[in-house]
Design a protein around this motif. Sequence first.
Motif, PDB file in Angstrom:
ATOM      1  N   HIS A 239       0.831  -1.209   0.000  1.00  0.00           N
ATOM      2  CA  HIS A 239       0.000   0.000   0.000  1.00  0.00           C
ATOM      3  C   HIS A 239       0.864   1.257   0.000  1.00  0.00           C
ATOM      4  N   ASP A 240       2.008   1.204   0.674  1.00  0.00           N
ATOM      5  CA  ASP A 240       2.878   2.371   0.652  1.00  0.00           C
ATOM      6  C   ASP A 240       4.328   1.956   0.865  1.00  0.00           C
ATOM      7  N   LEU A 241       5.218   2.807   0.383  1.00  0.00           N
ATOM      8  CA  LEU A 241       6.658   2.652   0.542  1.00  0.00           C
ATOM      9  C   LEU A 241       7.176   3.908   1.223  1.00  0.00           C
ATOM     10  N   GLU A 242       8.098   3.742   2.156  1.00  0.00           N
ATOM     11  CA  GLU A 242       8.692   4.911   2.796  1.00  0.00           C
ATOM     12  C   GLU A 242      10.210   4.804   2.738  1.00  0.00           C
ATOM     13  N   MET A 243      10.839   5.809   2.121  1.00  0.00           N
ATOM     14  CA  MET A 243      12.287   5.867   2.042  1.00  0.00           C
ATOM     15  C   MET A 243      12.777   6.922   3.024  1.00  0.00           C
ATOM     16  N   ALA A 244      13.561   6.492   4.008  1.00  0.00           N
ATOM     17  CA  ALA A 244      14.093   7.392   5.030  1.00  0.00           C
ATOM     18  C   ALA A 244      15.577   7.587   4.801  1.00  0.00           C
ATOM     19  N   ASN A 245      16.008   8.842   4.702  1.00  0.00           N
ATOM     20  CA  ASN A 245      17.418   9.179   4.525  1.00  0.00           C
ATOM     21  C   ASN A 245      18.024   9.439   5.907  1.00  0.00           C
ATOM     22  N   HIS A 246      18.986   8.608   6.302  1.00  0.00           N
ATOM     23  CA  HIS A 246      19.560   8.712   7.643  1.00  0.00           C
ATOM     24  C   HIS A 246      20.532   9.880   7.769  1.00  0.00           C
ATOM     25  N   GLU A 247      21.022  10.390   6.657  1.00  0.00           N
ATOM     26  CA  GLU A 247      21.947  11.519   6.707  1.00  0.00           C
ATOM     27  C   GLU A 247      21.214  12.854   6.790  1.00  0.00           C
ATOM     28  N   SER A 248      20.170  13.011   5.979  1.00  0.00           N
ATOM     29  CA  SER A 248      19.459  14.297   5.917  1.00  0.00           C
ATOM     30  C   SER A 248      18.278  14.387   6.876  1.00  0.00           C
ATOM     31  N   GLY A 249      17.777  13.246   7.339  1.00  0.00           N
ATOM     32  CA  GLY A 249      16.584  13.243   8.176  1.00  0.00           C
ATOM     33  C   GLY A 249      15.300  13.397   7.386  1.00  0.00           C
ATOM     34  N   LYS A 250      15.367  13.373   6.060  1.00  0.00           N
ATOM     35  CA  LYS A 250      14.186  13.522   5.208  1.00  0.00           C
ATOM     36  C   LYS A 250      13.581  12.152   4.888  1.00  0.00           C
ATOM     37  N   THR A 251      12.288  12.148   4.590  1.00  0.00           N
ATOM     38  CA  THR A 251      11.622  10.927   4.154  1.00  0.00           C
ATOM     39  C   THR A 251      10.748  11.217   2.943  1.00  0.00           C
ATOM     40  N   THR A 252      10.519  10.189   2.157  1.00  0.00           N
ATOM     41  CA  THR A 252       9.575  10.258   1.038  1.00  0.00           C
ATOM     42  C   THR A 252       8.702   9.020   1.085  1.00  0.00           C
ATOM     43  N   ARG A 253       7.376   9.241   1.082  1.00  0.00           N
ATOM     44  CA  ARG A 253       6.431   8.128   1.040  1.00  0.00           C
ATOM     45  C   ARG A 253       5.753   8.091  -0.325  1.00  0.00           C
ATOM     46  N   LEU A 254       5.629   6.891  -0.866  1.00  0.00           N
ATOM     47  CA  LEU A 254       4.820   6.651  -2.058  1.00  0.00           C
ATOM     48  C   LEU A 254       3.599   5.864  -1.610  1.00  0.00           C
ATOM     49  N   ILE A 255       2.438   6.486  -1.695  1.00  0.00           N
ATOM     50  CA  ILE A 255       1.192   5.852  -1.258  1.00  0.00           C
ATOM     51  C   ILE A 255       0.399   5.453  -2.502  1.00  0.00           C
TER      52      ILE A 255
END
Length: 279
Positions: A239-255
């Motif tokens: 249903h969704d994918l979440e990519m978390a960047n450990h260096e920048s603290g940013k995330t992107t979710r694909l729902i």
Amino acid sequence: MTGFHATKRRVELAAAAIFITVLAAGPRAGATSLPPESDPAARGLAIAEEVEKRDRGWGDARAQMKMVLTNASGETSERELRFMMLEVDRPDEGDLSLITFDRPRDVAGTALLTHAHVLQSDDQWLYLPAVKRVRRISSANKSGPFVGSEFAFEDLAAQEVGKFTHTWLRDEPCESRTCHVVERKPLYEGSGYTRQIVWIDMEHYLHRRIDYYDRKAALLKTLTFGEYELFLDRFWRPHDLEMANHESGKTTRLIWESYEFRTGLTPSDFAPTNLERAR
């Protein structure tokens, strides 16, 4: 019929019923014969091939998605996009895919076309409506971020088995399941990763998590897979994918908001010359 023979007959009928039930049920889901743990390379490859085998035969698909970008401060922005995919049944070629943004206005019409390969670098083209031109993505740029997200261009291409080496590391609990843990190393040119650690559940052979290590071998990102839904009684999609960047603290979710399979897409729908009309 005597009491002894009646009892014996009931036992025989019960045993027959159990036998028929087992036959009807077929093999237990996930009961796959694998090479021994003493051969981690063969075992890792067999696990990856089983993942691919179970997801073969879907033909083509369309999906509507929402992309949610979150910065290190917790501020979010949203984008709406469409995803088209075409399965390619050739051992040396990967699948075709096209991502097109619909909203917001500043990215509407932006499109990424991917022709995945196994033995050579993927072909990728990016259409930018602001400049009205199609730009080919070189191998050196495939590790760059896709439209400001935490997904790299290479993350959005088909992850064909032959594009990596595979080594089984261990089996371990993952949430309420048990997972195979496999290390894969990219064989293709220009990857931004030295290796990836993949968690694959042992029941349905679905990806549950991927850790990405950068060119300095440091943990860079983690991709987690949300709950899966079954389509056509055979194909699982998250249903969704979440990519978390450990260096920048940013995330992107694909729902993923909707899926359609076998919609009649053909290779001509994935021609680079059609990118300007993807909107």
